[in-house]
Design a protein around this motif. Structure first.
Motif, short mmCIF file in Angstrom:
data_model
loop_
_atom_site.label_atom_id
_atom_site.label_comp_id
_atom_site.label_asym_id
_atom_site.label_seq_id
_atom_site.Cartn_x
_atom_site.Cartn_y
_atom_site.Cartn_z
N PRO A 1 0.77 -1.01 -0.07
CA PRO A 1 0.20 -0.01 0.13
C PRO A 1 0.79 1.34 0.08
CG PRO A 1 -0.49 -1.33 1.82
CD PRO A 1 0.69 -2.04 1.38
N THR B 1 0.65 3.80 4.12
CA THR B 1 1.06 2.88 5.16
C THR B 1 2.17 3.48 5.82
OG1 THR B 1 1.58 0.50 5.68
CG2 THR B 1 2.73 1.23 3.84
N PRO C 1 -4.83 3.46 -2.29
CA PRO C 1 -5.79 3.08 -1.13
C PRO C 1 -7.05 3.38 -1.85
CG PRO C 1 -4.98 5.14 -0.50
CD PRO C 1 -4.21 4.73 -1.74
N ASN D 1 -7.53 1.58 3.21
CA ASN D 1 -6.53 0.10 2.86
C ASN D 1 -6.61 0.10 1.32
OD1 ASN D 1 -5.99 -0.86 5.33
ND2 ASN D 1 -8.15 -1.39 5.70
N MET E 1 -0.88 -7.04 2.33
CA MET E 1 -2.06 -6.14 2.76
C MET E 1 -1.88 -5.71 3.95
SD MET E 1 -5.22 -8.91 2.93
CE MET E 1 -4.93 -10.61 3.72
N HIS F 1 -3.54 -3.93 7.32
CA HIS F 1 -4.66 -3.80 7.85
C HIS F 1 -4.71 -2.41 8.77
CE1 HIS F 1 -5.68 -7.80 6.98
NE2 HIS F 1 -4.86 -8.51 7.96
N ALA G 1 -8.10 -5.09 5.61
CA ALA G 1 -7.99 -4.61 4.38
C ALA G 1 -9.14 -5.51 3.72
CB ALA G 1 -6.63 -5.31 3.65
#
Length: 364
Positions: A85, A88, A108, A114, A132, A134, A140
């Protein structure tokens, strides 16, 4: 002053148990990969619903060792592309670079913050794995990302550092992918009194590889099978985590209750509240809102004695350390990181503190 996160108050609840387990550990004097680590690994395995849990020094190491483990097993090779991502914490990208892999930044979903499954599919050519995250404690889009990973024969990895206990119809965080990394940094929903992390997986080969990698490439002292690292969950921290794990679900429910109070009672068009579907897929590690003028909002919160935090003020591709990625065009990520701000939420907040936050937000 309403604290953003009162770590003393959170941990003081367990003071007697902490002291008792400290004295017991001191008496046993088995401080590295002792019984507390073994017991916690078993308990967290059972909690997440996986076959294996391997304690590590921290969350970044956990994620890095997953990738290094897959390289050791021949499922990844140096230079392979891994989707991450764009929105993040920097550790997600650091793990990829530490493993000599190439991160592919993907924007995202504007509602959940996410990873966008649609954008993942647009960037999937030549990719070998997906991480991924969370983010903020919200799972996610697991179902769509699992489908894409299976369709394209990709590894699917969870960065579950902020999502201890989050769950959906497919299971809990930590059991929703090929492997997952957790952090037990003190501020996490399941936080140690220092650094710590772990990997959860159902892959026996990966588990064995990480057990080797975390301990100098060795399972027998002074006999090293591969080039490894020193990244072991501290035995004392594991003892503290065992105590706190028993209270995690109750604490998560309290966080959800506070979030629902905010969502139901904050009525201010200047503040965009987070998306939440009301399920257990969110454990509210952070309650993140968006505002148009963040500096003005910060001054208002300061004036009203409400502590705050920004997760995260600088997008990873705009960090000096990642100047090689500064050319990337990621407008949604950059927009989000200029607008978001996190408000107080923790299981030890009082009802009066919660009401005060609501009243202050409505007065903005």
């Amino acid at each position: 002053m309403i604290k953003f996160l009162d770590l003393y108050k959170i941990n003081q609840r367990f003071n007697d148990e902490f002291n008792a387990t400290f004295n017991e550990s001191l008496e046993q004097s088995h401080f590295i990969l002792g019984n507390n680590v073994t017991d916690f690994e078993k308990e967290f395995t059972n909690y997440c619903g996986t076959k294996y849990c391997i304690g590590t020094g921290n969350g970044l190491d956990a994620l890095t060792l997953i990738l290094k483990g897959y390289i050791h097993l021949g499922k990844l090779k140096k230079g392979d592309k891994v989707i991450v991502p764009a929105n993040t914490f920097i550790a997600t990208i650091l793990s990829v670079l530490h493993a000599d892999l190439e991160p592919v930044f993907v924007e995202p979903n504007s509602r959940t913050y996410n990873l966008s499954a649609e954008d993942v599919e647009l960037n999937i050519e030549g990719v070998k794995a997906i991480i991924m995250v969370h983010l903020y404690g919200q799972l996610a889009d697991v179902e769509k990302l699992k489908f894409l990973a299976e369709k394209h024969k990709l590894l699917l990895i969870e960065d579950a550092a902020q999502a201890h206990g989050a769950e959906c119809g497919l299971g809990k965080a930590g059991a929703l992918s090929d492997a997952a990394a957790f952090s037990f940094y003190p501020s996490k929903n399941l936080g140690a009194l220092g650094d710590g992390g772990c990997v959860t997986t159902n892959d026996s080969g990966l588990s064995s590889a990480i057990i080797l990698l975390r301990n100098y490439g060795s399972t027998e002292k002074y006999k090293n099978e591969i080039i490894g690292y020193n990244s072991r969950l501290d035995d004392m921290q594991a003892a503290f985590l065992k105590i706190k794990l028993r209270h995690l679900d109750v604490d998560n429910e309290r966080r959800r209750a506070i979030a629902n109070t905010y969502l139901e009672n904050v009525k201010n068009k200047k503040i965009t509240l987070p998306y939440y579907d009301g399920s257990k897929n969110h454990v509210f590690y952070a309650f993140v809102v968006e505002v148009d003028n963040r500096e003005d909002f910060i001054q208002f919160l300061d004036h009203n004695n409400i502590q705050w935090l920004i997760h995260y003020p600088v997008a990873p591709h705009k960090q000096k350390a990642f100047s090689v990625f500064s050319h990337l065009k990621l407008p949604l990520t950059e927009k989000i990181q200029k607008r978001v701000i996190s408000l107080p939420i923790s299981p030890v907040m009082t009802n009066n503190e919660i009401r005060t936050v609501v009243n202050v937000l409505n007065a903005y």
